[in-house]
Design an enzyme around this catalytic site. Structure first.
Site, PDB file in Angstrom:
ATOM      1  CD  GLU A 194      -3.383  -0.696   0.033  1.00  0.00           C
ATOM      2  OE1 GLU A 194      -3.620   0.466  -0.162  1.00  0.00           O
ATOM      3  OE2 GLU A 194      -3.289  -1.887   0.109  1.00  0.00           O
ATOM      4  CB  CYS A 228      -1.336   7.306   1.451  1.00  0.00           C
ATOM      5  SG  CYS A 228      -2.841   6.354   1.820  1.00  0.00           S
TER       6      CYS A 228
HETATM    7  P1  NAD Z   1       8.539   4.766   4.945  1.00  0.00           P
HETATM    8  O1  NAD Z   1       8.210   3.581   3.623  1.00  0.00           O
HETATM    9  O2  NAD Z   1       9.337   5.887   5.605  1.00  0.00           O
HETATM   10  O3  NAD Z   1       8.138   4.068   6.180  1.00  0.00           O
HETATM   11  C1  NAD Z   1       7.000   2.799   6.434  1.00  0.00           C
HETATM   12  C2  NAD Z   1       7.245   1.726   7.306  1.00  0.00           C
HETATM   13  O4  NAD Z   1       8.646   0.834   6.683  1.00  0.00           O
HETATM   14  C3  NAD Z   1       7.952   2.350   8.587  1.00  0.00           C
HETATM   15  O5  NAD Z   1       8.030   1.245   9.495  1.00  0.00           O
HETATM   16  C4  NAD Z   1       9.723   2.131   8.590  1.00  0.00           C
HETATM   17  O6  NAD Z   1       9.589   1.694   9.726  1.00  0.00           O
HETATM   18  C5  NAD Z   1       9.659   1.170   7.373  1.00  0.00           C
HETATM   19  N1  NAD Z   1      11.086   1.728   6.721  1.00  0.00           N
HETATM   20  C6  NAD Z   1      11.391   2.500   6.678  1.00  0.00           C
HETATM   21  N2  NAD Z   1      12.534   2.546   6.126  1.00  0.00           N
HETATM   22  C7  NAD Z   1      12.716   1.284   5.189  1.00  0.00           C
HETATM   23  C8  NAD Z   1      14.110   0.233   4.925  1.00  0.00           C
HETATM   24  N3  NAD Z   1      14.831   0.746   4.077  1.00  0.00           N
HETATM   25  N4  NAD Z   1      14.041  -1.079   5.029  1.00  0.00           N
HETATM   26  C9  NAD Z   1      13.101  -1.546   5.727  1.00  0.00           C
HETATM   27  N5  NAD Z   1      11.798  -1.025   6.721  1.00  0.00           N
HETATM   28  C10 NAD Z   1      11.823   0.677   6.566  1.00  0.00           C
HETATM   29  O7  NAD Z   1       6.521   5.639   4.713  1.00  0.00           O
HETATM   30  P2  NAD Z   1       6.414   6.650   5.668  1.00  0.00           P
HETATM   31  O8  NAD Z   1       7.015   7.698   6.105  1.00  0.00           O
HETATM   32  O9  NAD Z   1       6.324   5.726   7.490  1.00  0.00           O
HETATM   33  O10 NAD Z   1       4.889   6.924   4.919  1.00  0.00           O
HETATM   34  C11 NAD Z   1       4.783   7.886   4.169  1.00  0.00           C
HETATM   35  C12 NAD Z   1       4.507   7.407   3.022  1.00  0.00           C
HETATM   36  O11 NAD Z   1       3.857   6.060   3.263  1.00  0.00           O
HETATM   37  C13 NAD Z   1       4.353   8.300   2.202  1.00  0.00           C
HETATM   38  O12 NAD Z   1       4.341   7.539   0.715  1.00  0.00           O
HETATM   39  C14 NAD Z   1       2.474   7.684   1.787  1.00  0.00           C
HETATM   40  O13 NAD Z   1       1.867   7.813   0.039  1.00  0.00           O
HETATM   41  C15 NAD Z   1       2.527   6.750   2.250  1.00  0.00           C
HETATM   42  N6  NAD Z   1       1.075   5.133   2.538  1.00  0.00           N
HETATM   43  C16 NAD Z   1       0.170   4.849   1.932  1.00  0.00           C
HETATM   44  C17 NAD Z   1      -0.626   3.966   1.909  1.00  0.00           C
HETATM   45  C18 NAD Z   1      -1.787   3.621   1.633  1.00  0.00           C
HETATM   46  O14 NAD Z   1      -2.733   2.907   2.644  1.00  0.00           O
HETATM   47  N7  NAD Z   1      -1.466   3.671   0.225  1.00  0.00           N
HETATM   48  C19 NAD Z   1      -1.194   4.556   3.822  1.00  0.00           C
HETATM   49  C20 NAD Z   1      -0.376   5.994   4.056  1.00  0.00           C
HETATM   50  C21 NAD Z   1       0.872   5.959   4.021  1.00  0.00           C
END
Ligand code: NAD
Length: 442
Positions: A194, A228
């Protein structure tokens, strides 16, 4: 183990989860406020009540969803009864983001448990208060071998991804989504991703501008734009732009007052890193409303930006904050040039009274989902699949679809023994002509 096969046990744990969440609802709301001043109203609407409703719906429908589904048999297998069994995948990893930190960790969990899986949740390290209350609720509800919360940042997440899972459900950014997909490929683990994207919001010359402005202000500035599916940028028919901007200013002021910084209804940016990323996108010469910032409080005002350059910093990637660039178009070609520049978005919104225009946009562009004459609200209908396409994600969930997401569909033919048609067995000899005729007929 009992949760794999015993539907009543799964239901009992979900009821326990529901009661524990209800008992701790005020703590959850406080944690969300402490993390980034999420207003209580938004915390209830988009987080706690959403999860509670998903739980109630799942508990009510679990028997129906879990029951093997009988389908029409193939005549070739006559006589048989054919079924689709819903099998738990096994060990599921859920990695959640920070923007709706409770809902986006708990909703997938509810369905993963309903479908009979063992689950590990890795909530976001950026919303520590919410992660702590999630861990407390889960520890109170589930045996640690059934559902466990593992808190931590990137290293913890990477370590979890290096292990073998039977399903990975990831919500977050596109770049991390790619990392998850690569890790999953190692063991051919199925994934739901997602993700995000640059969501266009198109307004044509027939739109009800005042109402459009009201609904866009709500969808864009709820959670301070950290949604998002928030509209990322506006594409408005050239002649409507000035009037629309006036309505947008009125609606922002009506919602958050003359000083949004003092409004109890306006959240903050999650941390200084994201505040710095966002403030770098503000070109003061292009600001037509808002633009005020305060680093010590991670505050950025609801901001309208008059944008004409699609190569500007703000038009590069998903904004994910309370900055709204407004671009104008004169023709369908102008519109297409901008929308087609980006990967398939998670959402797309159209404000119009012209049904043909709306259907053309829906048919011509690929995107996760969206609304005509509103923003964001498609998320609220459990009967609509929620998910992206292309770079905005793989798979979809909500309602019964979530249960299916976490279930392997196992096909079973129950063959009767009272008849055994000889046609398929060797030696085939002169059966070829007959089977050709039969297959044509079937
Ligand atoms: P992110 O991708 O930075 O982090 C999400 C999760 O991944 C966190 O738990 C984090 O600890 C982990 N993570 C981060 N870097 C990682 C790595 N290198 N390797 C493994 N795990 C890692 O996202 P965010 O900043 O928490 O959220 C914002 C993003 O999420 C935006 O792009 C938004 O559009 C998207 N989002 C999508 C939805 C959806 O339902 N489609 C909902 C909410 C947010």
């Amino acid at each position: 183990m009992s949760y794999k096969t015993n539907i009543e046990y799964r239901k009992e744990t979900l009821i326990k989860l529901l009661n524990t969440i209800i008992i701790h609802e005020d703590e959850i709301i406080k944690a969300l406020y402490d993390d980034f001043k999420k207003p209580a109203f938004e915390a209830v609407l988009t987080e706690t009540s959403y999860v509670i409703s998903e739980l109630k719906d799942t508990i009510k429908n679990l028997n129906k969803w879990a029951k093997p589904k009988r389908v029409f048999p193939s005549l070739l297998n006559f006589p048989s009864k054919d079924y689709i069994y819903k099998d738990p995948y096994g060990k599921v990893l859920i990695i959640a983001p920070w923007n709706y930190p409770f809902q986006l960790a708990l909703c997938p969990l509810v369905s993963a448990v309903a479908a009979g899986n063992q689950v590990v949740i890795k909530p976001s390290e950026l919303t520590l208060n919410t992660s702590a209350i999630i861990a407390k609720i889960i520890a109170k509800t589930f045996h640690v071998n059934h559902v466990e919360v593992i808190q931590g940042g990137v290293d913890v997440s990477k370590n979890l991804l290096s292990q073998r899972w039977d399903y990975i459900f990831f919500t977050g950014s596109v770049p991390v989504g790619k990392i998850v997909a690569q890790a999953a490929a190692e063991h051919l683990t199925p994934v739901t991703l997602e993700l995000g994207g640059k969501n266009p919001c198109i307004i044509d010359e027939t739109a009800n501008l005042k109402l459009a402005a009201k609904r866009i202000v709500w969808g864009k500035f709820i959670n301070a734009g950290q949604t998002c599916i928030a509209p990322d940028y506006i594409m408005i028919q050239k002649d409507m732009k000035n009037k629309f901007i006036e309505y947008m200013k009125e609606e922002i002021t009506a919602a958050y007052g003359n000083k949004p910084e003092e409004s109890p209804d306006y959240a903050r940016i999650v941390n200084v890193k994201n505040w710095t990323r966002l403030t770098a996108m503000i070109d003061n010469d292009k600001v037509i409303f808002g633009g005020q910032t305060n680093e010590s409080d991670c505050y950025i005002a609801p901001t309208l930006i008059d944008e004409s350059d699609i190569d500007s910093l703000i038009m590069k990637d998903e904004i994910f904050g309370p900055l709204l660039p407004i671009l104008e178009y004169s023709s369908g070609a102008d519109l297409h040039a901008v929308i087609s520049k980006y990967e398939k978005p998670l959402s797309l919104y159209i404000f119009t009274e012209n049904k043909t225009f709306a259907s053309e946009i829906i048919q011509n562009y690929s995107f996760g989902g969206g609304c005509i004459n509103d923003t964001v609200v498609h998320f609220s209908n459990k009967r609509l699949p929620f998910g992206g396409v292309g770079h905005s994600g793989i798979g979809a969930y909500h309602g019964s679809l979530s249960f299916d997401t976490f279930s392997h569909k196992k096909s079973i033919v129950k063959k009767a023994n009272w008849l055994d048609l000889p046609m398929r067995y060797a030696p085939y000899k002169d059966k070829l002509t007959t089977i050709k005729k039969l297959l044509k007929w079937i």
